[in-house]
Design a protein around this motif. Structure first.
Motif, PDB file in Angstrom:
ATOM      1  N   SER A   1       0.547  -1.373   0.233  1.00 58.40           N
ATOM      2  CA  SER A   1      -0.197  -0.002   0.051  1.00 58.40           C
ATOM      3  C   SER A   1       1.193   1.221  -0.221  1.00 58.40           C
ATOM      4  O   SER A   1       0.046   2.096  -0.617  1.00 58.40           O
ATOM      5  N   THR A   2       1.955   0.659   0.341  1.00 58.37           N
ATOM      6  CA  THR A   2       3.269   2.339   0.367  1.00 58.37           C
ATOM      7  C   THR A   2       3.392   2.557  -0.732  1.00 58.37           C
ATOM      8  O   THR A   2       3.621   3.708  -1.223  1.00 58.37           O
ATOM      9  N   VAL A   3       4.118   1.686  -1.685  1.00 57.25           N
ATOM     10  CA  VAL A   3       4.535   1.938  -2.913  1.00 57.25           C
ATOM     11  C   VAL A   3       3.116   2.303  -3.606  1.00 57.25           C
ATOM     12  O   VAL A   3       3.717   3.312  -4.389  1.00 57.25           O
ATOM     13  N   LEU A   4       2.093   1.894  -3.747  1.00 58.00           N
ATOM     14  CA  LEU A   4       1.132   2.238  -4.333  1.00 58.00           C
ATOM     15  C   LEU A   4       0.689   4.083  -3.905  1.00 58.00           C
ATOM     16  O   LEU A   4       0.463   4.514  -5.127  1.00 58.00           O
ATOM     17  N   VAL A   5       0.742   4.165  -2.931  1.00 61.20           N
ATOM     18  CA  VAL A   5       0.347   5.719  -2.768  1.00 61.20           C
ATOM     19  C   VAL A   5       1.532   6.145  -2.859  1.00 61.20           C
ATOM     20  O   VAL A   5       1.201   7.342  -3.287  1.00 61.20           O
ATOM     21  N   PHE A   6       2.745   5.805  -3.030  1.00 62.04           N
ATOM     22  CA  PHE A   6       3.935   6.623  -3.310  1.00 62.04           C
ATOM     23  C   PHE A   6       3.591   6.824  -5.375  1.00 62.04           C
ATOM     24  O   PHE A   6       4.474   8.350  -5.075  1.00 62.04           O
ATOM     25  N   LEU A   7       3.528   5.197  -5.347  1.00 68.78           N
ATOM     26  CA  LEU A   7       3.503   5.815  -7.027  1.00 68.78           C
ATOM     27  C   LEU A   7       2.036   6.848  -7.460  1.00 68.78           C
ATOM     28  O   LEU A   7       2.237   7.343  -8.416  1.00 68.78           O
TER      29      LEU A   7
ATOM     30  N   GLY B   1       4.403   8.268   3.906  1.00 62.90           N
ATOM     31  CA  GLY B   1       3.889   8.195   4.391  1.00 62.90           C
ATOM     32  C   GLY B   1       2.819   8.388   5.500  1.00 62.90           C
ATOM     33  O   GLY B   1       2.448   7.799   6.652  1.00 62.90           O
ATOM     34  N   ALA B   2       2.952   9.962   6.013  1.00 58.67           N
ATOM     35  CA  ALA B   2       1.356  10.325   6.157  1.00 58.67           C
ATOM     36  C   ALA B   2      -0.144  10.108   6.170  1.00 58.67           C
ATOM     37  O   ALA B   2      -1.138   9.440   6.587  1.00 58.67           O
ATOM     38  N   LEU B   3       0.040   9.633   4.915  1.00 48.03           N
ATOM     39  CA  LEU B   3      -0.861   9.479   4.436  1.00 48.03           C
ATOM     40  C   LEU B   3      -1.170   7.683   5.018  1.00 48.03           C
ATOM     41  O   LEU B   3      -2.510   7.058   5.028  1.00 48.03           O
ATOM     42  N   SER B   4      -0.527   6.811   5.060  1.00 49.51           N
ATOM     43  CA  SER B   4      -0.138   5.435   4.942  1.00 49.51           C
ATOM     44  C   SER B   4      -0.551   5.527   7.262  1.00 49.51           C
ATOM     45  O   SER B   4      -1.287   4.539   6.900  1.00 49.51           O
ATOM     46  N   PHE B   5       0.160   6.293   7.370  1.00 52.54           N
ATOM     47  CA  PHE B   5      -0.244   6.545   8.970  1.00 52.54           C
ATOM     48  C   PHE B   5      -2.247   6.717   8.918  1.00 52.54           C
ATOM     49  O   PHE B   5      -2.515   6.949   9.831  1.00 52.54           O
ATOM     50  N   ALA B   6      -1.979   7.684   8.259  1.00 52.45           N
ATOM     51  CA  ALA B   6      -3.841   8.097   8.376  1.00 52.45           C
ATOM     52  C   ALA B   6      -4.970   6.566   8.237  1.00 52.45           C
ATOM     53  O   ALA B   6      -5.638   6.779   9.240  1.00 52.45           O
ATOM     54  N   ALA B   7      -3.902   6.262   7.234  1.00 51.63           N
ATOM     55  CA  ALA B   7      -5.114   5.141   7.280  1.00 51.63           C
ATOM     56  C   ALA B   7      -5.237   4.256   8.190  1.00 51.63           C
ATOM     57  O   ALA B   7      -6.455   3.841   8.195  1.00 51.63           O
TER      58      ALA B   7
ATOM     59  N   VAL C   1       7.168  14.275  -0.654  1.00 49.59           N
ATOM     60  CA  VAL C   1       6.058  13.233  -1.187  1.00 49.59           C
ATOM     61  C   VAL C   1       6.430  12.313  -0.047  1.00 49.59           C
ATOM     62  O   VAL C   1       5.306  11.757   0.071  1.00 49.59           O
ATOM     63  N   TRP C   2       7.617  12.404  -0.030  1.00 53.36           N
ATOM     64  CA  TRP C   2       8.379  10.801   0.837  1.00 53.36           C
ATOM     65  C   TRP C   2       7.175  11.305   2.405  1.00 53.36           C
ATOM     66  O   TRP C   2       6.908  10.004   2.767  1.00 53.36           O
ATOM     67  N   ILE C   3       7.552  12.084   2.865  1.00 53.08           N
ATOM     68  CA  ILE C   3       6.254  12.591   3.973  1.00 53.08           C
ATOM     69  C   ILE C   3       4.758  12.607   4.063  1.00 53.08           C
ATOM     70  O   ILE C   3       4.418  11.756   4.714  1.00 53.08           O
ATOM     71  N   ILE C   4       4.291  12.959   2.727  1.00 50.94           N
ATOM     72  CA  ILE C   4       3.620  12.977   2.178  1.00 50.94           C
ATOM     73  C   ILE C   4       2.771  11.032   2.588  1.00 50.94           C
ATOM     74  O   ILE C   4       1.402  11.351   2.982  1.00 50.94           O
TER      75      ILE C   4
END
Length: 164
Positions: A9-15, A132-138, A127-130
């Motif tokens: 999921s982190t890879v897909l959010v990053f992409l 990570g933040a979105l992953s932790f928000a989930a 982009v790295w911070i966003i």
């Protein structure tokens, strides 16, 4: 299982996020089409990640219902019991995000090399911070959905001796 889910999921959010930022520098005319697609990818992955973590944590709670009820009977505060349950999932999420960000970077670089379009050098540090933040928000969304589940555990029914 949860670490692999978080890595993917982190890879897909990053992409999804980095595609938008990189293409903004290489081809600004296409951004009106790419930005909604990028946002949809990131939002879909966040919802999927929250649902997966909800299910994984729910299974974790159901397996440990006796332990949780015992802690409640012994007088542990609600925050301590919730921390006991969620600490493991939180640590696995940290590991998943830490491994998913570099994997996402290399996958994005591979994708640009394969398509011969775009360049990973235009990727900004935030982009790295966003991501990570979105992953932790989930993960936070899954925790909020399960917080009341822990407090509704019937201590008497959980601690009864089962004869089956």
């Amino acid at each position: 299982m949860s670490v692999i889910t978080m890595i993917i999921s982190t890879v897909l959010v990053f992409l999804g996020i980095s595609l938008s930022f990189v293409l903004e520098h290489t081809n600004p005319e296409i951004m009106t089409f790419i930005r909604p697609i990028s946002a949809f990818i990131a939002a879909s992955v966040m919802v999927l990640c929250a649902l997966v973590f909800y299910n994984i944590t729910l299974i974790n709670i159901e397996e440990r219902i006796g332990e949780i009820a015992t802690l409640m009977v012994l007088g542990y505060r609600k925050g301590e019991v919730v921390g006991y349950v969620f600490r493991e999932i939180f640590i696995l999420t940290i590991i998943g995000v830490a491994l998913g960000l570099p994997v996402g970077y290399f996958f994005m670089d591979f994708m640009f090399e394969f398509l011969r379009f775009g360049n990973i050098n235009y990727l900004n540090w935030y982009v790295w911070i966003i991501t990570g933040a979105l992953s932790f928000a989930a993960l936070g969304l899954a925790f909020l959905l399960l917080f009341r589940k822990i407090h509704k555990i019937d201590m008497n029914a959980s601690l009864k001796f089962k004869t089956d």
